[in-house]
Each structure stands twice: as structure tokens, then as C-alpha cells.
Design a protein around this motif. Structure first.
Motif, PDB file in Angstrom:
ATOM      1  N   PRO A  75     -11.037   3.828  -8.430  1.00 46.11           N
ATOM      2  CA  PRO A  75     -12.011   4.566  -7.617  1.00 46.11           C
ATOM      3  C   PRO A  75     -12.289   3.906  -6.262  1.00 46.11           C
ATOM      4  O   PRO A  75     -12.433   4.601  -5.254  1.00 46.11           O
ATOM      5  N   ASP A  76     -12.352   2.549  -6.209  1.00 46.82           N
ATOM      6  CA  ASP A  76     -12.618   1.862  -4.943  1.00 46.82           C
ATOM      7  C   ASP A  76     -11.522   2.143  -3.925  1.00 46.82           C
ATOM      8  O   ASP A  76     -11.789   2.298  -2.730  1.00 46.82           O
ATOM      9  N   ALA A  77     -10.270   2.195  -4.402  1.00 43.02           N
ATOM     10  CA  ALA A  77      -9.149   2.461  -3.504  1.00 43.02           C
ATOM     11  C   ALA A  77      -9.196   3.903  -2.992  1.00 43.02           C
ATOM     12  O   ALA A  77      -8.926   4.163  -1.813  1.00 43.02           O
ATOM     13  N   ILE A  78      -9.540   4.836  -3.869  1.00 42.48           N
ATOM     14  CA  ILE A  78      -9.639   6.249  -3.472  1.00 42.48           C
ATOM     15  C   ILE A  78     -10.716   6.420  -2.404  1.00 42.48           C
ATOM     16  O   ILE A  78     -10.525   7.131  -1.405  1.00 42.48           O
ATOM     17  N   ARG A  79     -11.849   5.731  -2.568  1.00 36.93           N
ATOM     18  CA  ARG A  79     -12.939   5.841  -1.594  1.00 36.93           C
ATOM     19  C   ARG A  79     -12.578   5.197  -0.249  1.00 36.93           C
ATOM     20  O   ARG A  79     -13.124   5.563   0.785  1.00 36.93           O
ATOM     21  N   ALA A  80     -11.635   4.248  -0.269  1.00 34.28           N
ATOM     22  CA  ALA A  80     -11.298   3.529   0.960  1.00 34.28           C
ATOM     23  C   ALA A  80     -10.467   4.361   1.928  1.00 34.28           C
ATOM     24  O   ALA A  80     -10.440   4.066   3.131  1.00 34.28           O
ATOM     25  N   SER A  97      -7.902  -5.030  -3.527  1.00 30.70           N
ATOM     26  CA  SER A  97      -8.075  -6.392  -4.021  1.00 30.70           C
ATOM     27  C   SER A  97      -9.256  -7.067  -3.336  1.00 30.70           C
ATOM     28  O   SER A  97      -9.772  -6.587  -2.328  1.00 30.70           O
ATOM     29  N   ASP A  98      -9.652  -8.212  -3.878  1.00 34.14           N
ATOM     30  CA  ASP A  98     -10.798  -8.944  -3.332  1.00 34.14           C
ATOM     31  C   ASP A  98     -10.530  -9.473  -1.929  1.00 34.14           C
ATOM     32  O   ASP A  98     -11.467  -9.711  -1.159  1.00 34.14           O
ATOM     33  N   ASP A  99      -9.245  -9.694  -1.609  1.00 39.18           N
ATOM     34  CA  ASP A  99      -8.928 -10.209  -0.277  1.00 39.18           C
ATOM     35  C   ASP A  99      -8.682  -9.087   0.730  1.00 39.18           C
ATOM     36  O   ASP A  99      -7.984  -9.279   1.732  1.00 39.18           O
ATOM     37  N   ARG A 100      -9.249  -7.905   0.435  1.00 34.27           N
ATOM     38  CA  ARG A 100      -9.218  -6.774   1.363  1.00 34.27           C
ATOM     39  C   ARG A 100      -7.806  -6.268   1.620  1.00 34.27           C
ATOM     40  O   ARG A 100      -7.423  -5.938   2.733  1.00 34.27           O
ATOM     41  N   ARG A 101      -7.007  -6.204   0.586  1.00 32.64           N
ATOM     42  CA  ARG A 101      -5.673  -5.632   0.675  1.00 32.64           C
ATOM     43  C   ARG A 101      -5.652  -4.327  -0.115  1.00 32.64           C
ATOM     44  O   ARG A 101      -6.005  -4.309  -1.294  1.00 32.64           O
ATOM     45  N   LEU A 102      -5.225  -3.256   0.532  1.00 30.56           N
ATOM     46  CA  LEU A 102      -5.145  -1.943  -0.100  1.00 30.56           C
ATOM     47  C   LEU A 102      -3.693  -1.691  -0.512  1.00 30.56           C
ATOM     48  O   LEU A 102      -2.797  -1.636   0.342  1.00 30.56           O
ATOM     49  N   LYS A 103      -3.490  -1.546  -1.809  1.00 31.78           N
ATOM     50  CA  LYS A 103      -2.142  -1.248  -2.311  1.00 31.78           C
ATOM     51  C   LYS A 103      -1.959   0.260  -2.345  1.00 31.78           C
ATOM     52  O   LYS A 103      -2.808   0.985  -2.885  1.00 31.78           O
ATOM     53  N   VAL A 104      -0.864   0.748  -1.777  1.00 29.08           N
ATOM     54  CA  VAL A 104      -0.622   2.190  -1.708  1.00 29.08           C
ATOM     55  C   VAL A 104       0.795   2.498  -2.180  1.00 29.08           C
ATOM     56  O   VAL A 104       1.690   1.647  -2.131  1.00 29.08           O
ATOM     57  N   ALA A 105       0.987   3.752  -2.648  1.00 29.13           N
ATOM     58  CA  ALA A 105       2.319   4.261  -2.974  1.00 29.13           C
ATOM     59  C   ALA A 105       2.728   5.242  -1.887  1.00 29.13           C
ATOM     60  O   ALA A 105       1.973   6.152  -1.545  1.00 29.13           O
ATOM     61  N   MET A 106       3.929   5.029  -1.324  1.00 31.44           N
ATOM     62  CA  MET A 106       4.438   5.887  -0.258  1.00 31.44           C
ATOM     63  C   MET A 106       5.793   6.464  -0.653  1.00 31.44           C
ATOM     64  O   MET A 106       6.581   5.809  -1.332  1.00 31.44           O
ATOM     65  N   THR A 122      -8.448   2.278   7.641  1.00 28.13           N
ATOM     66  CA  THR A 122      -9.154   1.580   6.551  1.00 28.13           C
ATOM     67  C   THR A 122      -9.669   0.206   6.961  1.00 28.13           C
ATOM     68  O   THR A 122     -10.520  -0.354   6.264  1.00 28.13           O
ATOM     69  N   LYS A 123      -9.134  -0.367   8.085  1.00 24.43           N
ATOM     70  CA  LYS A 123      -9.453  -1.744   8.497  1.00 24.43           C
ATOM     71  C   LYS A 123      -9.070  -2.744   7.409  1.00 24.43           C
ATOM     72  O   LYS A 123      -9.711  -3.783   7.240  1.00 24.43           O
ATOM     73  N   LEU A 124      -8.006  -2.418   6.667  1.00 21.53           N
ATOM     74  CA  LEU A 124      -7.549  -3.263   5.563  1.00 21.53           C
ATOM     75  C   LEU A 124      -6.078  -3.607   5.764  1.00 21.53           C
ATOM     76  O   LEU A 124      -5.341  -2.887   6.444  1.00 21.53           O
ATOM     77  N   GLU A 125      -5.656  -4.715   5.135  1.00 29.41           N
ATOM     78  CA  GLU A 125      -4.225  -5.019   5.077  1.00 29.41           C
ATOM     79  C   GLU A 125      -3.566  -4.069   4.069  1.00 29.41           C
ATOM     80  O   GLU A 125      -4.127  -3.803   3.007  1.00 29.41           O
ATOM     81  N   ILE A 126      -2.389  -3.585   4.406  1.00 24.03           N
ATOM     82  CA  ILE A 126      -1.733  -2.576   3.571  1.00 24.03           C
ATOM     83  C   ILE A 126      -0.567  -3.205   2.805  1.00 24.03           C
ATOM     84  O   ILE A 126       0.304  -3.854   3.401  1.00 24.03           O
ATOM     85  N   GLU A 127      -0.576  -3.035   1.491  1.00 23.69           N
ATOM     86  CA  GLU A 127       0.525  -3.467   0.626  1.00 23.69           C
ATOM     87  C   GLU A 127       1.244  -2.218   0.120  1.00 23.69           C
ATOM     88  O   GLU A 127       0.615  -1.339  -0.473  1.00 23.69           O
TER      89      GLU A 127
END
Length: 559
Positions: A75-80, A97-106, A122-127
Motif C-alpha cells: 500500500p505504501d508504494a501504491i500511495r507513493a 524501502s526504508d532508505d527511500r527506494r521505490l521498487k517498480v515493475a516496468m 516521487t522524489k525517490l530513488e527508483i529500483e
């Protein structure tokens, strides 16, 4: 000097030998004319599948290949990530993740502009992980639809002052103007039926609640939701199941009938008070999903011939044994289907009736109304039956009535909870049935287990080590198959289940031993000497046939 030229999809696919030069040139020409994406053109023309494209990108770019059938978005990722951005870029947020990395599927990890936009939005690092486009579209619909329902429901709970929300009963699916909690419950049930789940668990914990499905005997997490929504969800379920909404201190049972995918599904509901609130479990009885029939449940040709011989006996007791969830009821229904003919009067006593059979009179036990197994069985015996099926022998009275029915010329089929076939004899004697009556009434016992089937798409073969072959009495150099995992099987390596069986036909020598009250070990030794195939032997046959894995058999059986 570093090469900063962008990586091109065509070059990657050629290097991976996923397409030929001629196919690529033709696709590039079509791309110049139509403006479509290169991957879409290759898939449209049948030169590449979605899966092959994702595997090639994953391998060449050294990015993880993500099976969305197995990975559940948080849910946190969906809201981001706003829904409109996720849909436009064809990106599914998976975890934060806690270190502000958003994991996504592309679907297209080469789209640098999309990755930059994700970072800016998102202002997040993207994985990045790679997935199949159709899976991304499907999961986007589910994830954001459910997230919207959760957020709307939270607003309703706040407006209701944290109290319960009472809603009109609706079991025909959620309409657009339905209350959010109605949508949540209906979505959970509909998705469970679509995915072939046998059970749904809705469980409260200290800080959150979760939904889990049981598919092919294994539980997996579907979604977490706010703990404050749990009472409203339970309230809605109780209304649907016609349970007491005010009673939260004792267990309750109920029933829901819903229509999903144009088919009627019967759902049994159980509530149980826990320290964090009521846990709800659904048992889904989907008749269209039931694999009834001796040829469908996993009997080998040899076993099926033996069962046919057993069912031709005019009277006696046939017992199917095994733990809860081992497929005993399905085996009973398959036997009833085999002997069901117009000239035969078959009556059943069940709790609940899981599968309806045409031409069979089926009685549903109702303990509240005084209709127990024993009471129903006494009435059935006055209904001129030829064959009787008792859902389960639970107590001494039911056992004695079943034996009386068998001794007066009826064929009785029932289930019993024991670990193997010979133990059924000891169980009946422990229930207070005299040994000589057990000996004279028993015809056969069938012990069974359900094992997961290996996914035919991704399983891989290997040679069983010689030491393992010797320990299992298998020929050295025997070949088996192991699970790998793909989208078809939710990344588990298994898809569907099959049965293994231990069939014991009661001989005259065994009747004498039962009357003499020999031990269970002696009965088992006698049965093995007479040629009974054990559960483990039945399972090892399916290992060598590539139907299941060695690990499944060893976990479910014993020597």
C-alpha cells in the motif's frame, strides 16, 4: 572513453537471439510507418511473446524478472505514485524501502524518460524490475481499485466515529455506487474465486490486518489493510453471512451465496475471536472448479481398476481416510458418480453439501435443528436406500449406525481421520465398535494425500543422487523433475494438485486378525505382504512420471 549511446531494444534482442535480423528489419520498417513500439510490433506479428521479451530484457540488462502473480504491491508504494502516472508510463509500484527506494515493475526498462519522470514525481530513488505488460495492466487495475476502496472506507469510518457501518446485503458484485467496504469485501471474494482459492483468511494483527488466499494447498498474502478498517469489514461479512453482528466474543458460522463469472459459488464463513479482533475464514465451495471423477483425481490405471472392483461389492463399508484438506470428499463424490444409476437409490448425509449430484438425495446436517449425522442416518435407513454416503464418521453412534447399515445389505461410503489405511480399523475399535463387527462390515480403506503438481511449463529434470535412490529403493540413475517458477504458476513451480493413494482391500485373513484384535503395525505388515502399495510408493511413481517433485512426496508421506 565511456560509450554513452542509448541501448537499443533491437540490438538486445538480436544479441539474445530472440529474433532474427529479417524479423527485426521488418518490425523497424513497420515502426517507422505506424509509430508503434518495437516490442508491440514483434509481439503482434507473433515473432516474440510477452514473456520472451521480458526474459530477454531481464537477462541482457541484468535486471530482476518479476512475476506479478507472486509479488503483491505494498500500500505504501501504491500511495507513493499517482495512478494516472503509473498507467501512462505502464509502471507498477511494488515496495517502498526504508532508505527511500521505490521498487517498480516496468515493461520497458529502456524508457529513460519514464524513469526520470518517476524520480521527479516521487522524489525517490527508483529500483527497476522487468515484468510482462499484460500482468502490469492487470495488477494496476487491481491495486489502485482496492487502494481507492481502502481510502474511501477510511473516510467513512472516521465519519462514523469509528463505529460499525451497516450496509444492505448485496452478493451480486460491487456496483459503482456501492459503499467502499462493500467493494472491498466483494473484490476479495471475486478475486479468490478467479484465482481458484479454496480458502480466504482475513486476519487482524496489532498494527494492520491482512488477507491471505489458499491456492493449491499453500497460503500466500494478497493484501494488507489498515487495522481500523477491520471491524467494518467483519461487520459487512457478518451481514452477508446472516451472522450476529453484535456478538464478537464467541465463534460463529454462516453462509454466503454469490455469483461470480456467471456461476453460483457457495461460501462457508467462520469467525473466531482473537486477541486483536475476529479472524474470518471463508471456505469456497466452487462446484465448477471441483475435479470430480476417478480419472481426474490422480488414480493410476491399476488403482482405478482396484477401486472399480471395490465399488462392485453390493454391501459393506468403504472408508476414505486422511487429514483435513487431503481430498477425501472429492474421492467420495467421484465414487458416487461412478455408481450413480437410475436403478440405484443413493442418499447422502453431509456437512456441508460441497457438490450436488443429479439423481442423488443429499441431506445437509443441521445441528441447531437437531439433525445430526446420527439422526439423519437413522431416518435414511427408512428411505429404502441401496447406497449411503456419510460425510464423516465423527462419533460412536454414527459408526455403529454405519456398520448396522452395512450388515443389513447397504454399501456405505464415508471418511475417517487417520494417517494411513490400516489405522482406520484401530480408530473404529477405539470409538467403541466391537472388533467382530468391524471385521465383518469393512470392505476397503483408502488413505490419501494431495500433492502439488509440477508446472509443465517451467519444471526441469535432473538425475536423483545415487544415495537418495538407494534410500528410497529406486533404480540408480532415476530421473526426477524439480520446480522452477514462472508466471503461469505464480512463481511457485507448481500448478494444481494430484492425489496419491494407499488402497487396502480387507481379505478373509485380515478379518480374522481384526477379530483377534491384532495391533495396527501387524495389520499394516499383513496388508503390505498382501501387496498394498503405500502412500510413499504411490508418490514416488508420480515423481518418476514427472507429475510432482520428490520434496512434495517426502514431506507428505512416511515410511
Amino acid at each position: 572513453m565511456a560509450d554513452n549511446r542509448p541501448i537499443r531494444l533491437g540490438d538486445l534482442l538480436l544479441e539474445a537471439q530472440a529474433v532474427t535480423s529479417r524479423q527485426l528489419d521488418s518490425a523497424l520498417e513497420e515502426q517507422r510507418q505506424t509509430g508503434m513500439r518495437l516490442g508491440e510490433i514483434l509481439i503482434k506479428n507473433g515473432w516474440l511473446t510477452e514473456r520472451q521479451l521480458a526474459e530477454s530484457l531481464s537477462h541482457q540488462l541484468r535486471l530482476p524478472l518479476i512475476s506479478l502473480a507472486r509479488y503483491r504491491p505494498q500500500p505504501d508504494a501504491i500511495r507513493a505514485l499517482p495512478e494516472n502516472v503509473a498507467r501512462r508510463l505502464e509502471v507498477l509500484p511494488l515496495s517502498l524501502s526504508d532508505d527511500r527506494r521505490l521498487k517498480v515493475a516496468m515493461a520497458d526498462p529502456l524508457d529513460i524518460l519514464a524513469i526520470d519522470e518517476l524520480h521527479l514525481t516521487t522524489k525517490l530513488e527508483i529500483e527497476i524490475g522487468v515484468s510482462v505488460p499484460s500482468e502490469i495492466h492487470r495488477e494496476l487495475e487491481r491495486a489502485y481499485s482496492m487502494q481507492d476502496s481502502f481510502e474511501d472506507a477510511m473516510v467513512e469510518v472516521v465519519q462514523a466515529g469509528g463505529g460499525f457501518i451497516e450496509m444492505e446485503l448485496s452478493s451480486q458484485g460491487a456496483a459503482a455506487d456501492d459503499a467502499p467496504v462493500i467493494k472491498i469485501v466483494n473484490d476479495v471474494l471475486e478475486r479468490a474465486v478467479r484465482e481458484g482459492a479454496s480458502d480466504v483468511h482475513i486476519e487482524p494483527f496489532e498494527r494492520h490486518a491482512q488477507v491471505r488466499y489458499r491456492v493449491d494447498g499453500q497460503l500466500f498474502n494478497v493484501v494488507d489493510f489498515p487495522k481500523s478498517l477491520h471491524p467494518a469489514v467483519v461487520s459487512r461479512i457478518k451481514i452477508m453471512a446472516e451472522m450476529d453482528i453484535a456478538e464478537r466474543r464467541r465463534p460463529q458460522d454462516g453462509r454466503i451465496l454469490i455469483k461470480v463469472l456467471d456461476r453460483r459459488v457457495d461460501i462457508r464463513v467462520s469467525s473466531l475471536p482473537t486477541v486483536y479482533g475476529e479472524k474470518i475464514v471463508f471456505r469456497i465451495l466452487d462446484q465448477s472448479n471441483a475435479k470430480v471423477g476417478l480419472e481426474k483425481i490422480g488414480f493410476s490405471e491399476e488403482d482405478r481398476s482396484l477401486v472399480d472392483d471395490i465399488l462392485s461389492v453390493p454391501y459393506g463399508i468403504i472408508l476414505v481416510t486422511g487429514p483435513t484438506g487431503s481430498g477425501k470428499s472429492t474421492t467420495l463424490y467421484s465414487m458416487l458418480e461412478k455408481i450413480n444409476r437410475p436403478e440405484v437409490n443413493i442418499v447422502t448425509v453431509e456437512d456441508p453439501v460441497e457438490y450436488t449430484l443429479g439423481g442423488v438425495s443429499q441431506v445437509h446436517v443441521n445441528e441447531r435443528a437437531g439433525l445430526s449425522f446420527a439422526a439423519a442416518l437413522r431416518s435414511i435407513l427408512r428411505q429404502d436406500p441401496d447406497k449411503i454416503m456419510i460425510g464423516e464418521i465423527r462419533d460412536t453412534e454414527t459408526a455403529q449406525l454405519a456398520i448396522r447399515a452395512a450388515l443389513t445389505g447397504h454399501l456405505v461410503l464415508s471418511t475417517l481421520h487417520t494417517n494411513d489405511a490400516p489405522s482406520a480399523v484401530i480408530r473404529l475399535i477405539d470409538m467403541g465398535v466391537p472388533p467382530f463387527l468391524v471385521a465383518s462390515s469393512l470392505t476397503a480403506m483408502i488413505a490419501q494425500r494431495l500433492l502439488r503438481r509440477l508446472c509443465t511449463r517451467c519444471k526441469e529434470s535432473y538425475i536423483i543422487p545415487d544415495a537418495v535412490c538407494r534410500s528410497l529403493s529406486l533404480p540408480e540413475g532415476s530421473r526426477a523433475w524439480r520446480p522452477v517458477g514462472c508466471d503461469d504458476c505464480r512463481g511457485t513451480g507448481y500448478l494444481g494438485r494430484t492425489g496419491i493413494f494407499e488402497i487396502l482391500v480387507v481379505s478373509e485373513e485380515m478379518r480374522r486378525c481384526i477379530s483377534d484384535e491384532v495391533s495396527g503395525d501387524e495389520l499394516r505388515h499383513l496388508a503390505l505382504h498382501a501387496g498394498m502399495k503405500t502412500l510413499r510408493a504411490s508418490g514416488l511413481e508420480k515423481v518418476l512420471q514427472g507429475i510432482t517433485s520428490l520434496e512434495e512426496v517426502l514431506a507428505a508421506t512416511f515410511n
